[in-house]
Design a protein around this motif. Structure first.
Motif, mmCIF file in Angstrom:
data_model
loop_
_atom_site.group_PDB
_atom_site.id
_atom_site.type_symbol
_atom_site.label_atom_id
_atom_site.label_comp_id
_atom_site.label_asym_id
_atom_site.label_seq_id
_atom_site.Cartn_x
_atom_site.Cartn_y
_atom_site.Cartn_z
ATOM 1 N N TRP A 1 41.187 42.645 48.063
ATOM 2 C CA TRP A 1 40.966 41.203 48.124
ATOM 3 C C TRP A 1 41.110 40.701 49.564
ATOM 4 O O TRP A 1 40.272 39.957 50.056
ATOM 5 C CB TRP A 1 41.946 40.490 47.196
ATOM 6 N N TYR A 2 42.187 41.117 50.214
ATOM 7 C CA TYR A 2 42.423 40.648 51.576
ATOM 8 C C TYR A 2 41.352 41.187 52.538
ATOM 9 O O TYR A 2 40.917 40.485 53.456
ATOM 10 C CB TYR A 2 43.822 41.059 52.045
ATOM 11 N N ALA A 3 40.918 42.437 52.313
ATOM 12 C CA ALA A 3 39.886 43.006 53.168
ATOM 13 C C ALA A 3 38.561 42.272 52.993
ATOM 14 O O ALA A 3 37.806 42.061 53.948
ATOM 15 C CB ALA A 3 39.717 44.493 52.863
ATOM 16 N N TYR A 4 38.236 41.866 51.747
ATOM 17 C CA TYR A 4 36.972 41.172 51.476
ATOM 18 C C TYR A 4 37.014 39.747 52.013
ATOM 19 O O TYR A 4 36.069 39.277 52.670
ATOM 20 C CB TYR A 4 36.698 41.162 49.975
ATOM 21 N N THR A 5 38.095 39.000 51.727
ATOM 22 C CA THR A 5 38.142 37.577 52.082
ATOM 23 C C THR A 5 38.581 37.350 53.524
ATOM 24 O O THR A 5 38.278 36.295 54.110
ATOM 25 C CB THR A 5 39.111 36.830 51.154
ATOM 26 N N TRP B 1 43.386 30.560 46.229
ATOM 27 C CA TRP B 1 42.165 31.363 46.120
ATOM 28 C C TRP B 1 40.912 30.509 45.960
ATOM 29 O O TRP B 1 39.783 30.986 46.140
ATOM 30 C CB TRP B 1 42.264 32.316 44.933
ATOM 31 N N GLN B 2 41.047 29.225 45.586
ATOM 32 C CA GLN B 2 39.878 28.360 45.395
ATOM 33 C C GLN B 2 39.053 28.238 46.669
ATOM 34 O O GLN B 2 37.857 27.926 46.615
ATOM 35 C CB GLN B 2 40.328 26.965 44.953
ATOM 36 N N ALA B 3 39.698 28.477 47.841
ATOM 37 C CA ALA B 3 38.999 28.275 49.098
ATOM 38 C C ALA B 3 37.822 29.220 49.280
ATOM 39 O O ALA B 3 36.889 28.912 50.041
ATOM 40 C CB ALA B 3 39.986 28.437 50.265
ATOM 41 N N VAL B 4 37.817 30.388 48.595
ATOM 42 C CA VAL B 4 36.736 31.350 48.796
ATOM 43 C C VAL B 4 35.668 31.256 47.702
ATOM 44 O O VAL B 4 34.690 31.997 47.731
ATOM 45 C CB VAL B 4 37.300 32.792 48.852
ATOM 46 N N VAL B 5 35.838 30.350 46.713
ATOM 47 C CA VAL B 5 34.841 30.192 45.654
ATOM 48 C C VAL B 5 33.701 29.313 46.157
ATOM 49 O O VAL B 5 33.928 28.304 46.842
ATOM 50 C CB VAL B 5 35.478 29.572 44.397
ATOM 51 N N HIS B 6 32.468 29.688 45.846
ATOM 52 C CA HIS B 6 31.299 28.901 46.247
ATOM 53 C C HIS B 6 31.447 27.471 45.709
ATOM 54 O O HIS B 6 31.816 27.278 44.546
ATOM 55 C CB HIS B 6 30.024 29.530 45.693
ATOM 56 N N PRO B 7 31.182 26.445 46.512
ATOM 57 C CA PRO B 7 31.350 25.050 46.048
ATOM 58 C C PRO B 7 30.602 24.742 44.763
ATOM 59 O O PRO B 7 31.085 23.955 43.941
ATOM 60 C CB PRO B 7 30.814 24.226 47.230
ATOM 61 N N ASP B 8 29.423 25.344 44.573
ATOM 62 C CA ASP B 8 28.655 25.079 43.354
ATOM 63 C C ASP B 8 29.287 25.719 42.122
ATOM 64 O O ASP B 8 28.940 25.346 40.990
ATOM 65 C CB ASP B 8 27.226 25.586 43.506
ATOM 66 N N GLU C 1 31.238 34.703 35.765
ATOM 67 C CA GLU C 1 30.496 35.144 36.949
ATOM 68 C C GLU C 1 30.477 33.998 37.962
ATOM 69 O O GLU C 1 30.111 32.866 37.619
ATOM 70 C CB GLU C 1 29.063 35.534 36.575
ATOM 71 N N ASN C 2 30.892 34.285 39.196
ATOM 72 C CA ASN C 2 30.826 33.294 40.264
ATOM 73 C C ASN C 2 30.674 34.001 41.612
ATOM 74 O O ASN C 2 30.660 35.236 41.682
ATOM 75 C CB ASN C 2 32.051 32.377 40.247
ATOM 76 N N ARG C 3 30.581 33.211 42.684
ATOM 77 C CA ARG C 3 30.356 33.769 44.013
ATOM 78 C C ARG C 3 31.602 33.577 44.882
ATOM 79 O O ARG C 3 32.181 32.483 44.908
ATOM 80 C CB ARG C 3 29.156 33.085 44.674
ATOM 81 N N TYR C 4 32.014 34.672 45.549
ATOM 82 C CA TYR C 4 33.133 34.635 46.497
ATOM 83 C C TYR C 4 32.603 34.809 47.932
ATOM 84 O O TYR C 4 31.690 35.624 48.182
ATOM 85 C CB TYR C 4 34.136 35.742 46.186
ATOM 86 N N ARG C 5 33.213 34.070 48.857
ATOM 87 C CA ARG C 5 32.815 34.157 50.264
ATOM 88 C C ARG C 5 33.464 35.375 50.918
ATOM 89 O O ARG C 5 34.684 35.562 50.855
ATOM 90 C CB ARG C 5 33.221 32.891 51.005
ATOM 91 N N VAL D 1 29.305 35.383 54.053
ATOM 92 C CA VAL D 1 28.271 35.641 53.049
ATOM 93 C C VAL D 1 28.899 35.546 51.648
ATOM 94 O O VAL D 1 29.978 36.099 51.408
ATOM 95 C CB VAL D 1 27.632 37.026 53.252
ATOM 96 N N TYR D 2 28.210 34.833 50.752
ATOM 97 C CA TYR D 2 28.666 34.741 49.365
ATOM 98 C C TYR D 2 28.010 35.841 48.535
ATOM 99 O O TYR D 2 26.793 36.054 48.624
ATOM 100 C CB TYR D 2 28.330 33.378 48.755
ATOM 101 N N ARG D 3 28.806 36.509 47.700
ATOM 102 C CA ARG D 3 28.291 37.545 46.813
ATOM 103 C C ARG D 3 28.784 37.274 45.391
ATOM 104 O O ARG D 3 29.907 36.786 45.188
ATOM 105 C CB ARG D 3 28.747 38.946 47.275
ATOM 106 N N TRP D 4 27.944 37.615 44.425
ATOM 107 C CA TRP D 4 28.273 37.399 43.009
ATOM 108 C C TRP D 4 29.311 38.436 42.561
ATOM 109 O O TRP D 4 29.230 39.595 42.902
ATOM 110 C CB TRP D 4 27.025 37.526 42.136
ATOM 111 N N HIS D 5 30.294 37.957 41.741
ATOM 112 C CA HIS D 5 31.322 38.829 41.170
ATOM 113 C C HIS D 5 31.506 38.500 39.688
ATOM 114 O O HIS D 5 31.360 37.337 39.264
ATOM 115 C CB HIS D 5 32.666 38.654 41.886
ATOM 116 N N LEU D 6 31.831 39.527 38.909
ATOM 117 C CA LEU D 6 32.198 39.360 37.507
ATOM 118 C C LEU D 6 33.721 39.387 37.421
ATOM 119 O O LEU D 6 34.354 40.378 37.770
ATOM 120 C CB LEU D 6 31.600 40.475 36.639
ATOM 121 N N ASN D 7 34.306 38.275 36.964
ATOM 122 C CA ASN D 7 35.757 38.151 36.847
ATOM 123 C C ASN D 7 36.179 38.357 35.401
ATOM 124 O O ASN D 7 35.596 37.754 34.484
ATOM 125 C CB ASN D 7 36.222 36.766 37.301
#
Length: 785
Positions: free
Chosen positions: A434-438, A450-457, A479-483, A488-494
């Motif tokens: 998580w730390y390496a990605y964000t 953690w909300q800071a890395v979620v795509h605004p939409d 499913e949402n996008r993390y920065r 760059v935002y990428r789709w993730h399955l939570n």
């Protein structure tokens, strides 16, 4: 059956029904009937007026119930269904309000009915009469005398206050007593002690006391134990006082009840406190002892502490140092001296100690406390010691800590971003992925950071789903996008699942976030392809629709264009036959063969046009009486019936939803075939009958085009020449004839049964046939109910 017979048999029942209707209406009665098989309700015109059912003479049973006042529906439905339930012969009588009674548009009516049986012994229907009745009078208890402000005060007293009439019925009850009964005011007023569920001995006692108050005009006191209808037990003191009328007579009885349960219980507790105290100490699962005086003499020690000491009751009365020398060197005696001297209590958690269990000393852990007891002068005279064995908890906690370290190691090893959060949603752990990605630190993303890395939409729906999961305890999946650290935002399955403690409560959540960005891109490409294919398919459907329209127009035009030269051939042939027959000589035979061929060609064109129209015609859904359809068909075939001397029997047939014209063509072909393919040595005998069959009873190979639970089976059976069963599939195909044209007197185009098959399919059913050569044939039509 000739025409006069039909007229006589039709007119006589009509005359009887008219007379009966007059008599029933004069008596204010209407007729009704319920068919449980079709779930339909039928009635005559007068009954429809009584029940407010409108102009039609039939409705579905649920629609009929909607004409009943909502407060009466369940009662009427239960009465009618009960009468139609075996054992047979059930009857019902029920009164109710028609719909709209509250607004003055309805009325009270009464239904009286009885069920009937069919030959199979099953309930075949429920029939009866309806009549208007006078609305029942509602009775209400006499109102209690109004007390004004005094009544308001009585209603809110904690004690029970009430008023009884001379028959012992409640005329006033205050709120505390209603709360004890768990009844609203309207359901309590007018009832007596027995109707409110009081035990029989209290019903008798209070009845006698009420009579005593009435006779003596003097109060009566009493006390009793009591269990309310809701299971509330207690003790009560009560007083019945006379309420006098102006003439001095007792017109009512006032009641006042005081709850003395707590006082009774307190007295009992005080009487038993000493015994209970000793029993509690002895049976308590904790080690308890009382050490008295400066020498700390063992005055009280329960079995638990004696077990830990490895001693028996002989230690009572001895100083603790003398009684349990094994405790020396563990600091216990020194703590006792300090508490006795300082007068300050001492508590310890998970303190180690060496004690005996089953006579064997070993290392254990205890939560224990030492509390000084003081006399009236404030001096310490004793120490009360209590200890709880927490050895298993300490060992379990240590094991859990070791397991938690293994769990964290496992989460770090998973090739996805992982986290854990508390039952309230605060995140307390992220793995290094998580730390390496964000590119963020733990302090930046802990709890709700953690909300800071979620795509605004995606943030609003992410928070909504997260909160819903925390509330319901259901699996979290989103499913949402993390920065990413590079922006760059990428789709993730939570996904997150709850972990439960021994008490069944959620202790934490464990979640993962899996990168599915490539998968989402592939899904987008697939969606685009699907949209493209869908557009192509819609274009193809439109082309097919235009093709069908053109085909239908072509069939109509072609039939007219083909019929025109045939009509000229037939017309000129008729002129040749009528005006030049003597001159043609042997040519007359050729002329007649030409005329016959032209006639067959004309019939073939008409049949092809009919088949084409049925194939493309939209199915209608109007009610069609098959009985009327068959009788109309037989009327068209009347000349053929007379010429062949046929005997035809038609049973009552059902009403189905469909197209009357198509159904007429179905029976036109079936009946005309039955009359045509007859043995030369026997007059035709035709049977048209119907019954219901369940879907599970359909023969193998019969597959209706619309599934249903029950089907109408209509059979057309004859005693004709029949055919071999192996040709049953062939006979319903276009141009398939089992009897050739050459040398055969069974004329036809081979399209009639194909038309039958198409009509039945259009109506959601299926058609088949059974036959043997020389033994007649039976055509079976299955139509969904």
């Amino acid at each position: 059956m000739n025409g006069s017979q039909q007229q006589d048999e039709a007119s006589t029942p009509h005359t009887r029904r008219f007379d009966t209707d007059v008599v029933l209406q004069a008596a204010g009665l209407g007729l009704w009937q319920i068919d449980p098989l079709t779930n339909l309700v039928y009635w005559d015109d007068y009954c429809g007026q009584l029940l407010g059912l409108g102009q039609a003479n039939q409705l579905s049973y649920p629609a009929f119930l909607r004409h009943i006042h909502p407060q009466d529906v369940d009662r009427v439905d239960q009465a009618l269904r009960g009468a139609m339930t075996l054992p047979p012969g059930g009857a019902c009588e029920v009164s109710y309000r028609t719909r709209g009674a509250d607004e003055g548009r309805g009325q009270w009516v009464r239904l009286i009915g009885r069920s009937a049986l069919n030959l199979a012994g099953l309930v075949d229907g429920l029939a009866g009469v309806a009549q208007a009745v006078t609305p029942p009078k509602e009775t209400a208890p006499e109102p209690v005398r109004q007390f004004g402000p005094l009544q308001t005060m009585l209603a809110h007293l904690q004690e029970h206050v009430y008023v009884l009439d001379r028959e012992g019925r409640f005329r006033y009850v205050n709120q505390p007593l209603l709360a004890l009964w768990e009844l609203p005011y309207e359901q309590a007023i007018g009832k007596n002690f027995e109707e409110l569920g009081y035990p029989s001995h209290l019903v008798s006692l209070h009845g006698a006391q009420i009579q005593q108050v009435i006779q003596t005009a003097q109060p009566v006191d009493g006390e009793s134990d009591y269990v309310s209808p809701q299971g509330v037990a207690g003790f009560y003191e009560y007083t019945f006082v006379p309420l006098l009328a102006p003439d001095g007579s007792v017109e009512a009885i006032g009641g006042h009840t005081r709850v003395v349960t707590q006082r009774r219980q307190l007295e009992k507790i005080l009487n038993e406190s000493e015994t209970k105290f000793r029993t509690i100490i002895e049976q308590a699962p904790v080690a308890f002892n009382l050490l008295v005086g400066r020498d700390l003499v063992v005055e009280v020690a329960n079995e638990v502490v004696l077990g830990y000491w490895g001693k028996d009751r002989s230690v009572l009365g001895q100083p603790v140092r003398q009684a349990v020398p094994e405790l020396a060197g563990q600091g216990f005696f020194e703590l006792l001296d300090e508490v006795f001297t300082s007068g300050q209590a001492y508590e310890a958690k998970a303190a180690p100690a060496t004690v005996a269990v089953n006579g064997v000393y070993g290392a254990y852990y205890f939560d224990f406390s030492l509390k000084p007891l003081r006399n009236a002068a404030g001096q310490v005279y004793a120490i009360m010691s209590m200890a709880v064995d927490v050895t298993q908890q300490v060992l379990a906690r240590r094991e859990a800590e070791a397991g938690n370290r293994q769990f964290r190691t496992l989460l770090e090893a998973i090739p996805h971003m992982t986290w854990t959060n508390t039952p309230t949603g605060g995140v307390g752990f992220f793995n290094e992925r998580w730390y390496a990605y964000t590119g963020l630190s733990f302090e930046q993303t802990r709890d709700w950071g953690w909300q800071a890395v979620v795509h605004p939409d995606d943030l609003a729906r992410t928070l909504s789903a997260y909160q819903r999961t925390l509330t319901t305890g259901e699996e979290f999946m989103l499913e949402n996008r993390y920065r990413r650290a590079d922006g760059v935002y990428r789709w993730h399955l939570n996904r997150a699942l709850p972990l439960y403690g021994d008490d069944g409560q959620i202790v934490q959540w464990v979640g993962t976030a899996t990168d599915i960005d490539e998968q989402k891109q592939l899904e987008a490409q697939l969606d685009q392809q699907v949209q493209t294919r869908t557009s192509q398919l819609q274009t193809s459907v439109a082309d097919l629709r235009r093709s069908n329209d053109n085909l239908q127009q072509f069939a109509y035009i072609a039939s007219h264009d083909l019929q025109e030269p045939l009509r000229k051939i037939q017309s000129f042939g008729d002129i040749l036959r009528n005006q030049y027959a003597s001159q043609l000589g042997e040519g007359m035979g050729y002329l007649e063969r030409m005329q016959s061929a032209a006639s067959r060609m004309s019939t073939l064109i008409k049949d092809l046009l009919t088949f084409s129209r049925i194939s493309t015609q939209q199915e209608a859904t109007l009610p069609v009486s098959l009985t009327d359809v068959v009788h109309l068909t037989l009327s068209d075939l009347e000349l053929t019936v007379q010429e062949t001397g046929a005997h035809i029997r038609v049973d009552p047939l059902p009403t189905v939803h469909g197209d009357a014209s198509q159904l007429g063509q179905l029976f036109q072909n079936l009946l005309s075939n039955a009359l045509k393919f007859q043995r030369p040595d026997a007059s035709p005998v035709l049977d048209v009958r119907a019954r219901l069959v369940r879907a599970a009873e359909l023969p193998a190979g019969v597959e209706p085009t619309r599934p249903a639970m029950v089907y109408h089976l209509i059979e057309v059976a004859d005693n004709g020449i029949g055919f071999d069963d192996k040709y049953v599939d062939r006979i319903f195909q276009v141009f398939q004839r089992l009897h050739g044209k050459s040398g055969s007197h069974y004329n036809g185009t081979g399209i009639g049964l194909a038309i039958c098959q198409k009509v039945v399919a259009n109506h959601g059913g299926a058609i088949t046939a059974t036959s043997q050569p020389g033994q007649g044939a039976t055509f079976s039509v299955y139509l969904p109910v």
